[in-house]
Design a protein around this motif. Structure first.
Motif, short mmCIF file in Angstrom:
data_model
loop_
_atom_site.label_atom_id
_atom_site.label_comp_id
_atom_site.label_asym_id
_atom_site.label_seq_id
_atom_site.Cartn_x
_atom_site.Cartn_y
_atom_site.Cartn_z
N LYS A 304 76.16 -6.32 6.71
CA LYS A 304 76.30 -5.31 7.76
C LYS A 304 75.33 -4.14 7.63
CE LYS A 304 81.16 -6.27 8.81
NZ LYS A 304 82.54 -5.70 8.93
N MET A 305 74.93 -3.79 6.43
CA MET A 305 74.06 -2.62 6.27
C MET A 305 72.65 -2.85 6.81
SD MET A 305 75.29 0.19 5.28
CE MET A 305 73.81 1.06 4.80
N GLN A 306 72.27 -4.09 7.03
CA GLN A 306 70.94 -4.33 7.58
C GLN A 306 70.83 -3.85 9.02
OE1 GLN A 306 70.01 -8.56 8.11
NE2 GLN A 306 72.21 -9.07 7.98
N TYR A 307 72.00 -3.63 9.67
CA TYR A 307 71.99 -3.13 11.05
C TYR A 307 72.19 -1.62 11.11
CZ TYR A 307 72.89 -8.10 11.79
OH TYR A 307 72.82 -9.48 11.78
N TYR A 308 72.27 -0.98 9.97
CA TYR A 308 72.56 0.46 9.94
C TYR A 308 71.56 1.28 10.76
CZ TYR A 308 72.91 5.26 8.46
OH TYR A 308 73.01 6.64 8.47
N PRO A 309 70.24 1.08 10.65
CA PRO A 309 69.32 1.95 11.40
C PRO A 309 69.58 1.96 12.91
CG PRO A 309 68.12 0.72 9.75
CD PRO A 309 69.50 0.15 9.78
N SER A 310 69.82 0.78 13.50
CA SER A 310 70.06 0.74 14.95
C SER A 310 71.43 1.33 15.30
CB SER A 310 69.95 -0.70 15.46
OG SER A 310 70.92 -1.53 14.83
N ILE A 311 72.43 1.08 14.46
CA ILE A 311 73.77 1.63 14.71
C ILE A 311 73.74 3.16 14.64
CG2 ILE A 311 76.13 1.76 13.84
CD1 ILE A 311 75.82 -1.14 12.90
N ALA A 312 73.07 3.70 13.65
CA ALA A 312 72.99 5.16 13.48
C ALA A 312 72.29 5.79 14.68
CB ALA A 312 72.26 5.49 12.19
N THR A 313 71.23 5.12 15.18
CA THR A 313 70.50 5.66 16.33
C THR A 313 71.40 5.68 17.57
OG1 THR A 313 68.40 4.85 15.45
CG2 THR A 313 68.47 5.38 17.79
N GLN A 314 72.18 4.65 17.80
CA GLN A 314 73.09 4.59 18.95
C GLN A 314 74.13 5.71 18.89
OE1 GLN A 314 74.77 0.67 19.15
NE2 GLN A 314 72.77 -0.34 19.44
N PHE A 315 74.73 5.92 17.72
CA PHE A 315 75.73 6.98 17.61
C PHE A 315 75.10 8.35 17.80
CE2 PHE A 315 78.41 3.84 15.28
CZ PHE A 315 79.53 3.92 16.10
N LYS A 316 73.91 8.53 17.30
CA LYS A 316 73.25 9.83 17.43
C LYS A 316 72.96 10.14 18.89
CE LYS A 316 69.27 12.44 15.78
NZ LYS A 316 68.05 12.42 14.92
#
Length: 342
Positions: A304-316
């Motif tokens: 799951k952590m491999q998707y962290y950059p895109s997930i963080a950008t969406q929440f931001k």
């Protein structure tokens, strides 16, 4: 010509022979016996014309034989004058021709082969010792945490070594690199061209630090702890692991999973805290260098952590950030985020 002389001579012989036969016949006819006591039976003689014809045939046959020999001699003389002289010793049949094409003996052939082989060997050895067959550059592939200088230093690879001998001794450099640097788990050499060698590295990734009595020591993907220690937390972008059980089993399993992440994500984690709950026995709290916090199960961290950059950008982009609140991204079940006051 010889032919005319032969003809005149043969004609003269015929004429003499005919005259002799005529004289003998005339002498026999003129001879009359004086008396006969008893009549003798008449001898049967061949007619004159038949005898002359037989004699003429004999003379003609002899003349023809002589003429043929003389004619053959004339033809031979003409051929010898009109064609180049051929030495019978130089006339070769197929077998002799094949042998004649190769005038070297077996021993001479072997000698030639030895000389050619030694010449090629000398040229090859000379080329190996020349700058055109020595390593002028190393291309490093597969490294993430390690620099090119660190890889070459650990393996003992230097410039101006023989390119082919260097690659031939690849196993030696592989073992040397693993012995000198625990972050190298494998090394493979390949020739790109006579002056360039490609070095492919398999890293035992660095995943962060643990705090021990000696200080901060580097933790590797396979659970190894590097002996070198630091009194203060290193300033590089690697996480510090805290609150893990002392048996190291959980820590090693977590390190192995984090080691599967690519370098930028591994270096984006500031702290890894073991924080189990009643509902999640392997819960981790990850503090990120961007200020966010991630809640995740240790068993899912490599997926799951491999998707962290895109997930963080969406929440931001979807939430208004406030200075007194931090974003918490929960990846235990699904993926959702929320802000929480400090």
């Amino acid at each position: 010509m010889a032919t005319d002389d032969g003809k005149n001579q043969s004609t003269t012989d015929i004429q003499k022979h005919l005259n002799q036969l005529i004289d003998e016949e005339t002498a026999t006819t003129d001879r009359v016996p004086v008396s006969k006591k008893k009549e003798q039976p008449e001898k049967v003689t061949k007619p004159l014309g038949m005898r002359l014809r037989n004699s003429l045939q004999q003379v003609t046959a002899r003349f023809k034989s002589e003429f043929d020999e003389e004619s053959s001699q004339v033809v031979d003389d003409v051929l010898e004058e009109g064609l180049p002289e051929i030495n019978d010793d130089e006339v070769l049949d197929e077998e002799n021709w094949i042998e004649a094409k190769s005038t070297l003996t077996d021993q001479q052939k072997r000698g030639v082969l030895v000389i050619v082989g030694l010449t090629i060997g000398a040229v090859f050895v000379g080329w190996l010792c020349s700058p055109w067959a020595q390593v002028q550059n190393y291309e490093i592939k597969g490294n993430d945490d390690l620099t090119k200088a660190q890889v070459l230093s650990a393996a003992g690879l230097n410039k101006y070594q023989s390119t082919f001998l260097t690659v031939e001794e690849g196993n030696h450099f592989d073992k040397t690199a693993q012995k000198n640097n625990a972050q190298i788990s494998g090394l493979r050499l390949k020739i790109k061209n006579p002056m360039t060698v490609i070095v492919t590295v398999k890293e035992n990734h660095k995943v962060g630090y643990i705090k021990t009595k000696e200080g901060y020591q580097a933790l590797l993907q396979d659970g190894q702890v590097v002996k070198e220690s630091f009194a203060q937390r290193p300033s590089d972008s690697y996480a510090v692991y805290d609150n893990f059980p002392k048996d190291r089993k959980t820590l090693n399993a977590t390190a192995k999973r984090i080691g599967k992440l690519n370098g930028p994500i591994r270096r984006s984690i500031s702290d890894v805290v073991w924080s189990p709950t009643d509902t999640s026995e392997d819960r981790l709290l990850l503090s990120m260098n961007d200020g966010n916090q991630v809640v995740i199960s240790a068993s899912d961290i490599d997926n799951k952590m491999q998707y962290y950059p895109s997930i963080a950008t969406q929440f931001k982009n979807s939430q208004d950030s406030k200075d007194d609140k931090k974003t918490i991204i929960d990846l235990q079940v699904g993926a959702y985020g929320y802000q929480q006051a400090f």
